[in-house]
Design an enzyme around this catalytic site. Structure first.
Site, PDB file in Angstrom:
ATOM      1  N   ASN A 194      -4.561 -16.829  -2.384  1.00 12.11           N
ATOM      2  CA  ASN A 194      -4.978 -15.872  -1.522  1.00 12.11           C
ATOM      3  C   ASN A 194      -5.506 -14.525  -2.536  1.00 12.11           C
ATOM      4  OD1 ASN A 194      -4.946 -13.195  -0.429  1.00 12.11           O
ATOM      5  ND2 ASN A 194      -3.622 -14.142   1.369  1.00 12.11           N
ATOM      6  N   ASP A 227      -6.738 -11.762  -1.904  1.00  8.07           N
ATOM      7  CA  ASP A 227      -7.081 -10.387  -1.086  1.00  8.07           C
ATOM      8  C   ASP A 227      -6.785  -9.138  -2.070  1.00  8.07           C
ATOM      9  OD1 ASP A 227      -7.250 -11.504   1.424  1.00  8.07           O
ATOM     10  OD2 ASP A 227      -5.286 -10.872   1.968  1.00  8.07           O
ATOM     11  N   HIS A 228      -5.831  -9.361  -2.964  1.00  7.16           N
ATOM     12  CA  HIS A 228      -5.483  -8.452  -3.982  1.00  7.16           C
ATOM     13  C   HIS A 228      -6.345  -7.947  -5.011  1.00  7.16           C
ATOM     14  CE1 HIS A 228      -2.329  -7.152  -1.302  1.00  7.16           C
ATOM     15  NE2 HIS A 228      -1.766  -8.494  -1.545  1.00  7.16           N
ATOM     16  N   ARG A 240     -11.325   1.714  -6.370  1.00  4.79           N
ATOM     17  CA  ARG A 240     -12.343   2.666  -6.771  1.00  4.79           C
ATOM     18  C   ARG A 240     -13.722   2.861  -6.137  1.00  4.79           C
ATOM     19  NH1 ARG A 240     -12.480   3.968 -12.526  1.00  4.79           N
ATOM     20  NH2 ARG A 240     -10.259   4.987 -12.741  1.00  4.79           N
ATOM     21  N   HIS A 283      -7.889 -12.620   3.905  1.00  2.00           N
ATOM     22  CA  HIS A 283      -7.601 -11.988   5.235  1.00  2.00           C
ATOM     23  C   HIS A 283      -8.432 -10.962   5.386  1.00  2.00           C
ATOM     24  CE1 HIS A 283      -3.958  -9.887   7.540  1.00  2.00           C
ATOM     25  NE2 HIS A 283      -5.260 -10.106   8.349  1.00  2.00           N
ATOM     26  N   ARG A 297      -9.092  -7.897   7.451  1.00  2.00           N
ATOM     27  CA  ARG A 297      -8.041  -7.105   8.278  1.00  2.00           C
ATOM     28  C   ARG A 297      -9.076  -6.212   9.135  1.00  2.00           C
ATOM     29  NH1 ARG A 297      -2.270  -6.872   6.531  1.00  2.00           N
ATOM     30  NH2 ARG A 297      -2.191  -5.367   8.092  1.00  2.00           N
ATOM     31  N   ARG A 321      -9.308  -2.926   4.741  1.00  2.00           N
ATOM     32  CA  ARG A 321      -8.565  -2.441   3.504  1.00  2.00           C
ATOM     33  C   ARG A 321      -8.789  -3.022   2.170  1.00  2.00           C
ATOM     34  NH1 ARG A 321      -2.178  -3.346   4.784  1.00  2.00           N
ATOM     35  NH2 ARG A 321      -2.681  -2.115   6.474  1.00  2.00           N
ATOM     36  N   HIS A 322      -8.924  -4.448   2.508  1.00  2.00           N
ATOM     37  CA  HIS A 322      -9.286  -4.902   1.094  1.00  2.00           C
ATOM     38  C   HIS A 322     -10.644  -6.003   1.106  1.00  2.00           C
ATOM     39  CE1 HIS A 322      -6.481  -7.763   3.041  1.00  2.00           C
ATOM     40  NE2 HIS A 322      -5.435  -7.197   2.402  1.00  2.00           N
ATOM     41  N   GLU A 356      -7.608 -15.593   6.848  1.00  2.00           N
ATOM     42  CA  GLU A 356      -6.601 -15.172   7.743  1.00  2.00           C
ATOM     43  C   GLU A 356      -7.175 -14.109   8.655  1.00  2.00           C
ATOM     44  OE1 GLU A 356      -3.158 -13.639   5.490  1.00  2.00           O
ATOM     45  OE2 GLU A 356      -3.053 -15.588   4.406  1.00  2.00           O
ATOM     46  N   THR A 386       1.912  -5.455   4.464  1.00  2.00           N
ATOM     47  CA  THR A 386       1.222  -6.656   4.297  1.00  2.00           C
ATOM     48  C   THR A 386       1.704  -7.153   5.613  1.00  2.00           C
ATOM     49  OG1 THR A 386       1.427  -8.812   3.202  1.00  2.00           O
ATOM     50  CG2 THR A 386       3.501  -7.537   3.025  1.00  2.00           C
ATOM     51  N   THR A 387       1.516  -8.587   5.977  1.00  2.00           N
ATOM     52  CA  THR A 387       1.901  -9.286   7.187  1.00  2.00           C
ATOM     53  C   THR A 387       3.620  -9.349   7.194  1.00  2.00           C
ATOM     54  OG1 THR A 387      -0.009 -10.553   6.784  1.00  2.00           O
ATOM     55  CG2 THR A 387       1.363 -11.175   8.757  1.00  2.00           C
ATOM     56  N   GLU A 422       1.517 -22.248  10.034  1.00  2.00           N
ATOM     57  CA  GLU A 422       1.974 -21.679   8.531  1.00  2.00           C
ATOM     58  C   GLU A 422       3.487 -21.090   8.568  1.00  2.00           C
ATOM     59  OE1 GLU A 422      -0.818 -19.487   6.069  1.00  2.00           O
ATOM     60  OE2 GLU A 422       0.872 -18.572   5.071  1.00  2.00           O
ATOM     61  N   HIS A 436       3.915 -16.531   2.032  1.00  4.77           N
ATOM     62  CA  HIS A 436       4.159 -15.311   2.125  1.00  4.77           C
ATOM     63  C   HIS A 436       5.590 -14.940   1.128  1.00  4.77           C
ATOM     64  CE1 HIS A 436       4.546 -10.993   3.265  1.00  4.77           C
ATOM     65  NE2 HIS A 436       3.293 -11.135   3.850  1.00  4.77           N
ATOM     66  N   GLY A 468      -0.444 -15.536  -2.838  1.00  5.32           N
ATOM     67  CA  GLY A 468      -1.222 -14.243  -3.463  1.00  5.32           C
ATOM     68  C   GLY A 468      -0.965 -13.365  -4.314  1.00  5.32           C
TER      69      GLY A 468
END
Ligand code: PXP
Length: 235
Positions: free
Chosen positions: A7, A9-10, A18, A43, A45, A49-50, A70, A100-101, A151, A190, A212
């Site tokens: 994952n 996302d981050h 930035r 994901h 969202r 946000r990411h 996701e 997070t979820t 999942e 997760h 992730g």
């Protein structure tokens, strides 16, 4: 042994901090695949946000393993999924205020609504997985809704320790066995990290782990030495 879905996302979280172009999750996906990842998970969202829409479309064109999107079970996201056609869509609950979820999807009682969404996604050749707590009622409801996969939410296991963690692991095993008996294929994820993943990987019937935060965190730290040396070389 299960396969690994990374994952990313981050990587996008860091970029959004930035508001620029770096680091690009697309490049992270390519590197993860080169290192042997079996799949890439992202994901999109509702609050963006990411991951951004652009990321998801480009990931679909770039990922050579499989792309797991996701998403919340909303009409907006279903439209995006049908347009992007990832290999798999994992339906997750989404709250704007959460970091997070936080919990699994409440499938029980929502089978009818989910069934329609799942049918639409299946018509676009998208496999559908439901992110659920290791709870037999949710798993039975997932089977009734026509999903091919669940999942299992490993967050409770990851956050527990000692006997409580052993108990959560046993729940995951029971849930995986029950899902398998109902004809569902089983993924999990997760909160998995470098200390707690092996015991989940050893459970029966788990096909893929989605991980992730731990991988992105380690990537930042193991890359620090070279990144600093590269900058020093320019001074
Ligand atoms: N699986 C699902 C359904 C998730 O929502 C997340 C977090 O985005 C993960 C797996 C990965 O969790 P983590 O980042 O804690 O490894």
């Amino acid at each position: 042994m299960p396969t690994l879905g990374v994952n990313i996302d981050h990587i996008a979280t860091l970029r959004q901090a930035r508001g620029g172009k770096e680091p690009d999750p697309l490049q992270a996906a390519v590197l993860a695949e080169l290192a042997g990842a079996h799949g890439i998970t992202a994901h999109l969202r509702e609050d963006r946000r990411h991951m951004q829409d652009r990321d998801i479309y480009l990931l679909k064109q770039t990922v050579t393993t499989h792309l797991n999107l996701e998403m919340a079970a909303t009409s907006e996201m279903v439209q995006v999924a049908m347009d992007v056609t990832p290999h798999m869509a994992t339906l997750v609950p989404e709250k704007r205020e959460e970091r997070t979820t936080e919990g699994g999807l409440a499938v029980r009682g929502k089978e009818r609504d989910l069934e329609k969404i799942i049918e639409n996604l299946h018509e676009h050749n998208i496999l559908v997985s439901l992110f659920v707590d290791p709870d037999i009622q949710q798993i039975k409801a997932a089977a009734r809704s026509g999903a091919s996969h669940v999942e299992l939410h490993t967050g409770y296991y990851a956050n527990a320790s000692g006997q409580a963690q052993d108990d959560e692991l046993a729940k995951l095993q029971d849930a995986a066995i029950a899902a398998h008996k109902l004809g569902l294929r089983v993924n999990a994820g997760h909160g998995l990290n470098y200390r707690n993943t092996s015991r989940v990987a050893d459970l029966d019937h788990i096909e893929e782990l989605n991980i992730g935060h731990a991988i992105i965190s380690r990537a930042a730290l193991v890359g620090m030495d070279l990144a600093v040396r590269d900058m020093l070389a320019l001074l």
